[in-house]
Design a protein around this motif. Structure first.
Motif, PDB file in Angstrom:
ATOM      1  N   THR A  86      61.942  83.262   0.587  1.00 23.81           N
ATOM      2  CA  THR A  86      62.567  82.282  -0.007  1.00 23.81           C
ATOM      3  C   THR A  86      63.772  82.912  -0.751  1.00 23.81           C
ATOM      4  OG1 THR A  86      60.834  80.781  -0.053  1.00 23.81           O
ATOM      5  CG2 THR A  86      62.546  80.654  -1.539  1.00 23.81           C
ATOM      6  N   TRP A  87      65.029  82.614  -0.509  1.00 28.05           N
ATOM      7  CA  TRP A  87      66.317  83.159  -1.260  1.00 28.05           C
ATOM      8  C   TRP A  87      66.643  82.247  -2.411  1.00 28.05           C
ATOM      9  CZ3 TRP A  87      67.747  88.036  -0.072  1.00 28.05           C
ATOM     10  CH2 TRP A  87      67.193  88.444   1.104  1.00 28.05           C
ATOM     11  N   ASP A  88      67.296  82.853  -3.306  1.00 28.11           N
ATOM     12  CA  ASP A  88      67.657  82.055  -4.616  1.00 28.11           C
ATOM     13  C   ASP A  88      68.568  80.874  -4.420  1.00 28.11           C
ATOM     14  OD1 ASP A  88      66.166  83.840  -6.122  1.00 28.11           O
ATOM     15  OD2 ASP A  88      67.928  84.646  -7.323  1.00 28.11           O
ATOM     16  N   ALA A  89      69.342  80.867  -3.435  1.00 28.16           N
ATOM     17  CA  ALA A  89      69.991  79.378  -3.062  1.00 28.16           C
ATOM     18  C   ALA A  89      69.141  78.536  -2.624  1.00 28.16           C
ATOM     19  CB  ALA A  89      71.149  79.830  -1.991  1.00 28.16           C
ATOM     20  N   ALA A  90      68.124  78.678  -2.239  1.00 25.66           N
ATOM     21  CA  ALA A  90      67.204  77.608  -1.839  1.00 25.66           C
ATOM     22  C   ALA A  90      66.478  76.976  -3.143  1.00 25.66           C
ATOM     23  CB  ALA A  90      65.933  78.084  -0.893  1.00 25.66           C
ATOM     24  N   LEU A  91      66.239  77.953  -4.137  1.00 27.24           N
ATOM     25  CA  LEU A  91      65.662  77.433  -5.322  1.00 27.24           C
ATOM     26  C   LEU A  91      66.957  76.654  -5.906  1.00 27.24           C
ATOM     27  CD1 LEU A  91      64.082  80.804  -6.562  1.00 27.24           C
ATOM     28  CD2 LEU A  91      62.887  78.845  -5.151  1.00 27.24           C
ATOM     29  N   TYR A  92      68.191  77.188  -5.887  1.00 29.97           N
ATOM     30  CA  TYR A  92      69.087  76.322  -6.620  1.00 29.97           C
ATOM     31  C   TYR A  92      69.514  74.950  -6.027  1.00 29.97           C
ATOM     32  CZ  TYR A  92      74.093  76.259  -8.477  1.00 29.97           C
ATOM     33  OH  TYR A  92      75.105  75.932  -9.191  1.00 29.97           O
ATOM     34  N   LEU A  93      69.493  74.989  -4.728  1.00 27.57           N
ATOM     35  CA  LEU A  93      69.679  73.688  -4.149  1.00 27.57           C
ATOM     36  C   LEU A  93      68.446  72.700  -4.454  1.00 27.57           C
ATOM     37  CD1 LEU A  93      71.164  71.910  -2.220  1.00 27.57           C
ATOM     38  CD2 LEU A  93      70.005  73.047  -0.230  1.00 27.57           C
ATOM     39  N   ALA A  94      67.259  73.142  -4.412  1.00 24.73           N
ATOM     40  CA  ALA A  94      66.088  72.363  -4.703  1.00 24.73           C
ATOM     41  C   ALA A  94      66.202  71.791  -5.928  1.00 24.73           C
ATOM     42  CB  ALA A  94      64.833  73.066  -4.334  1.00 24.73           C
ATOM     43  N   GLU A  95      66.431  72.881  -6.956  1.00 29.75           N
ATOM     44  CA  GLU A  95      66.607  72.293  -8.371  1.00 29.75           C
ATOM     45  C   GLU A  95      67.415  71.165  -8.655  1.00 29.75           C
ATOM     46  OE1 GLU A  95      66.432  75.087 -11.870  1.00 29.75           O
ATOM     47  OE2 GLU A  95      68.652  74.552 -11.975  1.00 29.75           O
ATOM     48  N   TRP A  96      68.796  71.305  -8.227  1.00 23.21           N
ATOM     49  CA  TRP A  96      69.590  70.278  -7.898  1.00 23.21           C
ATOM     50  C   TRP A  96      69.262  69.025  -7.350  1.00 23.21           C
ATOM     51  CZ3 TRP A  96      72.086  67.939  -3.688  1.00 23.21           C
ATOM     52  CH2 TRP A  96      73.248  67.045  -4.046  1.00 23.21           C
ATOM     53  N   ALA A  97      68.676  69.077  -6.116  1.00 27.56           N
ATOM     54  CA  ALA A  97      67.761  67.886  -5.483  1.00 27.56           C
ATOM     55  C   ALA A  97      67.084  67.088  -6.423  1.00 27.56           C
ATOM     56  CB  ALA A  97      67.293  68.445  -4.299  1.00 27.56           C
ATOM     57  N   VAL A  98      66.124  67.821  -7.128  1.00 27.62           N
ATOM     58  CA  VAL A  98      65.141  67.512  -7.929  1.00 27.62           C
ATOM     59  C   VAL A  98      65.783  66.483  -8.929  1.00 27.62           C
ATOM     60  CG1 VAL A  98      63.308  67.741  -9.624  1.00 27.62           C
ATOM     61  CG2 VAL A  98      63.425  68.880  -7.503  1.00 27.62           C
ATOM     62  N   GLU A  99      66.918  67.002  -9.613  1.00 29.85           N
ATOM     63  CA  GLU A  99      67.879  66.387 -10.448  1.00 29.85           C
ATOM     64  C   GLU A  99      68.615  65.177 -10.016  1.00 29.85           C
ATOM     65  OE1 GLU A  99      67.535  66.951 -13.830  1.00 29.85           O
ATOM     66  OE2 GLU A  99      65.765  68.257 -13.267  1.00 29.85           O
ATOM     67  N   ASN A 100      68.437  65.113  -8.613  1.00 32.83           N
ATOM     68  CA  ASN A 100      69.423  63.924  -8.101  1.00 32.83           C
ATOM     69  C   ASN A 100      68.677  63.312  -6.770  1.00 32.83           C
ATOM     70  OD1 ASN A 100      72.539  64.358  -9.279  1.00 32.83           O
ATOM     71  ND2 ASN A 100      71.523  66.465  -9.176  1.00 32.83           N
ATOM     72  N   PRO A 101      67.435  62.764  -7.188  1.00 32.88           N
ATOM     73  CA  PRO A 101      66.705  62.140  -6.101  1.00 32.88           C
ATOM     74  C   PRO A 101      67.397  60.958  -5.324  1.00 32.88           C
ATOM     75  CG  PRO A 101      65.919  61.553  -8.239  1.00 32.88           C
ATOM     76  CD  PRO A 101      66.807  62.639  -8.443  1.00 32.88           C
TER      77      PRO A 101
END
Length: 342
Positions: free
Chosen positions: A136-151
């Motif tokens: 798992t690369w950091d951009a995947a974590l970054y994108l997921a964090e944004w998604a969790v904040e914008n469901p």
């Protein structure tokens, strides 16, 4: 904040980092040392031990042997720097690890705000079987964090992810954003197999036949806990160089996302071609919303991607994000999220 609450918060920071297998150098060791010097007992160390090495997720889905050994060794070092008596619990855990054999695979667990977790089987090596897609690369974590904040962007919609890798972003979205359907996609066979294993590991089942162009069957085994009320989940084998407009049109995605797919100039043109075809693939309603997250390692590659988007008439804008480090990615990395304008 009272001392007990501060110690508990410190333990949770160690927990999130440890279960996700983050670099040990990034842990708050200085704060631990300060806490140990101000405390008359080893309660804070025992709390960290319970939240990490002895946590049920670590017991069932452990990080690598080397990682656990180094982590406990560091705890022992911090304890011995301020205490005269050894802490038996630390040495018991270390003794248990020393009897373990190292594996080429390990587990990483990423805690969600809901109290649930995304657990993934990953390779220990960054490059394995000729691909970088088994970690798992950091951009995947970054994108997921944004998604969790914008469901709301994903709720009750069909989501297509390009270059899903081993599945972190998609599984996090499926667990927190309630999409109607989620289509994971990648091309490398080893990545697809590990992706499907991780989907099952997190309690989801695939459609009986995955939506790809070689008619691969989903794995027959099922996860221990199946979320039958969850989204419809599919895995697509997509070769960006050969996929056709008709094949992409079959997916009918409302939202298209990707993370860390802009890193190699050679594949940028293929990616742009797929994005352009997807932009006109919807037969009803508006074109899909598209979001691409990436770490800017080489500015030239980043600018090439933007230039090629302009050439095919796809606009873009940087999406402002609130950095909450829910998933502890490297804050020193230059990460960007683009929304494509169709």
């Amino acid at each position: 904040m009272d001392p007990a609450a501060a110690a508990g918060q410190l333990g949770r920071r160690f927990q999130r980092g440890f279960l996700a297998g983050r670099r040990l150098s990034a842990f708050p060791w200085a704060e631990l040392e300060k806490e140990l010097k101000n405390s008359s007992d080893a309660a804070v160390l025992l709390d960290i031990l319970q939240k990490t090495m002895l946590h049920p997720l670590c017991t069932k889905y452990p990080p690598s042997v080397k990682y656990r050994r180094c982590f406990v060794s560091e705890l022992i070092k911090k304890h011995e720097s301020i205490a005269t008596e050894p802490l038996d619990e630390l040495y018991d855990v270390l003794a248990d690890i020393l009897n373990k054999e190292e594996s080429t695979n390990c587990y990483k667990s990423y805690l969600l705000p809901t109290g649930d977790a995304v657990t993934l089987l990953e390779t220990v090596a960054l490059i394995s079987q000729g691909t970088t897609g088994l970690v798992t690369w950091d951009a995947a974590l970054y994108l997921a964090e944004w998604a969790v904040e914008n469901p709301a962007i994903f709720r009750s919609r069909t989501v297509l992810e390009l270059g899903s890798g081993i599945g972190f972003t998609g599984i996090a979205i499926c667990k927190t954003c309630n999409p109607k359907a989620y289509i994971f996609s990648d091309y490398h066979r080893a990545v697809l197999e590990q992706l499907k294993e991780n989907i099952h590991l997190n309690g989801f089942i695939l459609e009986s036949e995955t939506v790809n162009h070689t008619k691969m069957k989903s794995q027959s085994h099922r996860a221990e806990a199946m979320d039958l009320q969850g989204p419809k989940i599919m895995v697509a084998e997509l070769d960006w160089d050969s996929v056709t407009k008709e094949q992409l049109s079959e997916l009918q995605a409302d939202v298209v996302i990707a993370a860390d797919v802009v890193y190699d100039p050679e594949i940028t043109l293929s990616l742009i071609s797929v994005l352009r075809q997807l932009s006109i693939s919807k037969t009803t309603g508006k074109p899909p919303e598209m979001y691409i997250a990436f770490t800017v390692r080489n500015p030239d590659t980043y600018h090439l991607f933007q230039t090629e988007l302009d050439k095919v008439g796809i606009g873009w804008q940087v999406v402002p994000t609130n950095t909450k480090t829910l998933f502890l990615y490297d804050l020193h990395s230059n990460m960007t999220l683009l929304k494509l304008l169709l």
